[in-house]
Design a protein around this motif. Structure first.
Motif, PDB file in Angstrom:
ATOM      1  N   LYS A 110       6.333  27.267  39.345  1.00 47.07           N
ATOM      2  CA  LYS A 110       5.915  25.481  38.400  1.00 47.07           C
ATOM      3  C   LYS A 110       5.711  25.629  36.958  1.00 47.07           C
ATOM      4  N   ASP A 111       6.717  24.840  36.254  1.00 46.88           N
ATOM      5  CA  ASP A 111       6.967  24.907  35.249  1.00 46.88           C
ATOM      6  C   ASP A 111       7.121  25.944  34.603  1.00 46.88           C
ATOM      7  N   VAL A 116       1.794  25.966  49.163  1.00 47.05           N
ATOM      8  CA  VAL A 116       2.774  25.566  47.612  1.00 47.05           C
ATOM      9  C   VAL A 116       3.995  25.606  47.661  1.00 47.05           C
ATOM     10  N   THR A 120       7.266  36.056  36.607  1.00 44.33           N
ATOM     11  CA  THR A 120       7.359  34.882  35.312  1.00 44.33           C
ATOM     12  C   THR A 120       8.393  35.538  35.164  1.00 44.33           C
ATOM     13  N   THR A 137       4.098  30.482  41.126  1.00 39.19           N
ATOM     14  CA  THR A 137       2.567  29.769  41.976  1.00 39.19           C
ATOM     15  C   THR A 137       2.538  30.925  42.734  1.00 39.19           C
ATOM     16  N   ASN A 174       6.815  24.892  46.333  1.00 40.80           N
ATOM     17  CA  ASN A 174       7.611  25.969  44.956  1.00 40.80           C
ATOM     18  C   ASN A 174       6.890  27.460  44.429  1.00 40.80           C
ATOM     19  N   ASP A 218      -1.269  31.526  43.619  1.00 40.41           N
ATOM     20  CA  ASP A 218      -2.304  30.542  43.387  1.00 40.41           C
ATOM     21  C   ASP A 218      -3.571  31.173  44.101  1.00 40.41           C
TER      22      ASP A 218
END
Lengths: 303, 428
Positions: B216-217, B211, B418, B221, B213, B224
């Motif tokens: 993401k948005d 992965v 996040t 991540t 980054n 994942d």
């Protein structure tokens, strides 16, 4: 205040085993006394264990300090002083040690003198706002040093006191004074006013009476307050680290943390530095503890 | 008498105006202060040597060296910034760079770098890491050296077992199991389960998943599925191919186990070079973190070390000159050879010592490879350290002990990251 101090006073006398007026023996107490001669191991074994518990870390430090790098001997022989040479000459503990001694003595003198003067005023005079003053002194103990760091830093910068032992002494005295003052006031209250008054009737001025009558009885208090002031200053890390931006103004605790690198630590040098930092404190207590106990009980009887 | 007083006052005024304006004394000499952010007896002599070389080349500039204990350096900088007493130039790493930039303490160096001999001479991956750490994408420090996560392994054990050092995580797991002989107290791998565990685990997870980054948005991540797969693989090795005590391993214990000779592989970084070679000599070598099934090499970079010029300094030109000198080919080579890290100056690549220092050469190869993708962790988030350490380390121990699923563990951490990232974006 006086009451609590009185209590601790009796406590100290009991611990020191110099109780002059023992309290009437209760049942429990008598039993304890009766068992004592029969089983000395009950005292000695726990004491020895406790002693080992306290001394082993010191032994560990000493071993690391005097054995050559890379050695894993538990009893180091031959003794090597290479680590002491490193810390004292290469890392600069000679300078740090000098700074620490000057700072410690400065704090000792100022805290003792100021707390005797202030303590006398608190104990002997009544003045407006006395309770508020005491309360404020107590409350000041709730503020952690880290919070005062930035304001103090800004003030010291304005006064040109950064990078100077004088600045460190002022900061440390300000932090230690409140508690020492309260302690000293308690000690002075325990000294009877009558003696002082008698001296004044005999023609002494208040000042003379203080020096002739009060001060000699204050010896244990002076020793207690003074030694704690010295040790407090000796161990202070935060102020010394933050206010000194020149290596020749570092003190011992800063020097010790300086030997700890992010990727590599020289444990021999660290231990040798630890010994250098610990020895004076141990010496101070070794000399002072006799005065502390003796003086306390002697002073108490006179009162 | 009065005339004399006036003259003295005028002279004093002129002097003070001069010293506050140009930063140089009347004779043109300046003294700059340099703070070493990882001061100590190990690094001080190296800097002292470089300083004396610099002073010989620039007789008008004197450098005053101050070593700051590495454990307190951030607090020291914060106090100095608040009190307006910062040094002229100082060592800074990306782990607290964002914090210093947020207080507007540092001067951007883009123009200075591009206008001098360092232009295009700095390892692009390091420059990129530094750029991504600052909120405005400017270069606030000139990178000098980098560290990288690697796997140290016992060459003799691998040879005896007749296997090659692993290139993929699956090979890694097989090798770890093969090299384990619990009866003989030999283990294939040692897991860092205690202090500092999660940072290492994150680098492992991304090297497996590919992965590319961290967000993401705006969403982390970390959760994942492929990341969770790796965590699960590692957790399954626990006790099977690793010592049972690993669940509490911090850096010190892990190194002790490896150098003590009971473990075949250990994940750490170049920083442990002197420890492992002192104990194991040529029986130890390094490989990059293995790659996952996708075969893509993703690297979560370690904090990058470098030098910053402080905004508050009145002698920024001299300060920059010194920083530039420290990053020049000769100094950068000298410095990194002594500490065993990756030099930032690409011209050092041809230095003789690099060929001898296999681990540095290997790491440099990874960072220089255009196929390598850097995934910088969001160390600029104020909560980053508390989320990955205080909150997550005990949770990871639960994963190792089989009380929590790897997916759940990563999802919880991703959720918090996040959240923190959103706060950061809102404030920007």
């Amino acid at each position: 205040m006086t009451e609590t101090l009185g209590k601790t006073d009796t406590l100290v006398r009991e611990i020191a085993g110099t109780t002059h007026a023992p309290p009437p023996p209760t049942r429990r107490r008598r039993r304890a006394v009766a068992e004592e001669p029969g089983k000395p191991w009950m005292i000695h074994v726990p004491l020895v264990l406790y002693l080992l518990f306290t001394l082993i870390p010191f032994y560990w430090m000493l071993v690391f300090a005097v054995r050559p790098a890379g050695s894993t001997q538990l009893v180091p022989w031959p003794i090597s002083f290479e680590h002491f040479d490193t810390v004292w000459n290469d890392i600069g503990f000679g300078v740090f040690f000098y700074n620490s001694v000057v700072m410690g003595l400065g704090v000792l003198v100022f805290v003792t003198v100021l707390s005797v003067m202030g303590g006398y005023a608190l104990a002997r005079f009544k003045f407006r706002g006395q309770r508020v003053f005491l309360l404020a002194m107590l409350c000041s103990q709730f503020i952690p040093g880290a919070m005062m760091l930035i304001p103090l830093f800004v003030i010291f910068k304005g006064l040109g006191l950064l990078n100077s032992i004088t600045g460190l002494v002022i900061a440390e005295v300000a932090f230690q004074l409140p508690l020492s003052l309260i302690l000293m006031a308690g000690f002075i209250r325990n000294i009877s006013v009558e003696l002082e008054e008698a001296a004044m009737v005999d023609g002494c001025s208040r000042l003379r009476a203080f020096f002739a009558v009060v001060l000699p009885q204050l010896k244990p208090a002076l020793v207690a307050v003074g030694s704690f002031a010295f040790i407090g200053a000796w161990n202070n890390f935060l102020f010394a680290l933050m206010f000194a931006t020149r290596q020749d103004k570092f003190t011992l605790p800063v020097g010790l943390s300086y030997t700890l690198g992010e990727f590599n630590t020289d444990f021999g040098a660290l231990a040798a530095g630890g010994v250098v930092a610990a020895v004076p404190v141990v010496l101070v207590f070794a000399v002072v503890q006799r005065f502390l106990v003796q003086g306390l009980s002697a002073g108490a009887v006179k009162g | 008498m009065r005339k004399l007083l006036v003259a003295v006052a005028a002279a004093a005024l002129a002097l003070s105006a001069c010293s506050s304006g140009g930063g140089a004394g009347s004779d043109g000499n300046v003294t700059i202060t340099f703070w070493d952010n990882n001061g100590g007896p190990a690094r001080e002599p190296i800097y002292k040597e470089l300083i004396s070389r610099f002073e010989a080349a620039n007789p008008t500039i004197k450098v005053e060296y101050v070593g700051i204990p590495s454990a307190s350096v951030q607090q020291k900088y914060d106090t100095a910034i608040a009190g307006g007493e910062t040094p002229d130039v100082g060592g800074v790493t990306t782990s607290y760079l964002a914090h210093l930039v947020g207080q507007e303490a540092l001067a951007p160096l883009d123009d200075r770098i591009n206008g001098g001999p360092l232009k295009d001479k700095l390892l692009p991956s390091l420059v990129e890491t530094v750029r991504q750490t600052a909120p405005d994408g400017k270069l606030y420090l000139v990178p000098s050296s980098a560290n990288m996560d690697i796997i140290w392994y016992r060459t003799d054990w691998f040879q005896a077992a007749g296997i090659e050092p692993p290139k993929t995580w699956d090979e890694f797991v097989t090798a770890a199991e093969k090299l384990t002989d619990t009866a003989a107290n030999k283990y294939g791998y040692t897991i860092r389960g205690g202090a500092g565990s999660v940072f290492q685990l994150i680098t492992e997870a991304y090297s497996y998943s590919g992965v590319d980054n961290f967000f993401k948005d705006g969403r982390s991540t970390l959760g994942d599925e492929a990341n969770a797969e790796l965590v699960d693989k590692v957790a399954k090795l626990y006790k099977k191919a690793t010592p049972e005590a690993d669940v509490n391993n911090s850096f010190t214990q892990m190194i002790a186990q490896f150098t003590g000779g009971s473990v075949a592989m250990m994940h750490h970084n170049l920083g442990s070079y002197s420890d492992v070679t002192k104990a194991l000599g040529d029986k130890v070598a390094a490989i990059p973190l293995p790659v996952g099934p996708g075969g893509k090499r993703t690297v979560v970079p370690n904090p990058t070390d470098g030098f910053a010029v402080f905004n508050n300094s009145e002698k920024q030109d001299a300060a920059w000159k010194f920083a530039e000198f420290l990053t020049s080919v000769e100094s950068n080579s000298y410095w990194n050879e002594k500490v065993g890290q990756i030099p930032a100056n690409t011209d050092v690549r041809s230095a003789e010592w690099i060929d001898k220092a296999a681990h540095v050469k290997m790491a440099l190869g990874v960072l220089e490879d255009p196929a390598t993708v850097l995934v910088p962790a969001p160390v600029y988030l104020p909560q980053y350290s508390s989320i990955t350490k205080t909150d997550s380390e005990p949770q990871y121990q639960k994963v190792l002990l089989g009380e929590l699923s790897a997916q759940q563990f990563l999802d919880d951490m991703a959720e918090k990251l996040t959240e923190a990232q959103k706060e950061w974006e809102d404030r920007k």
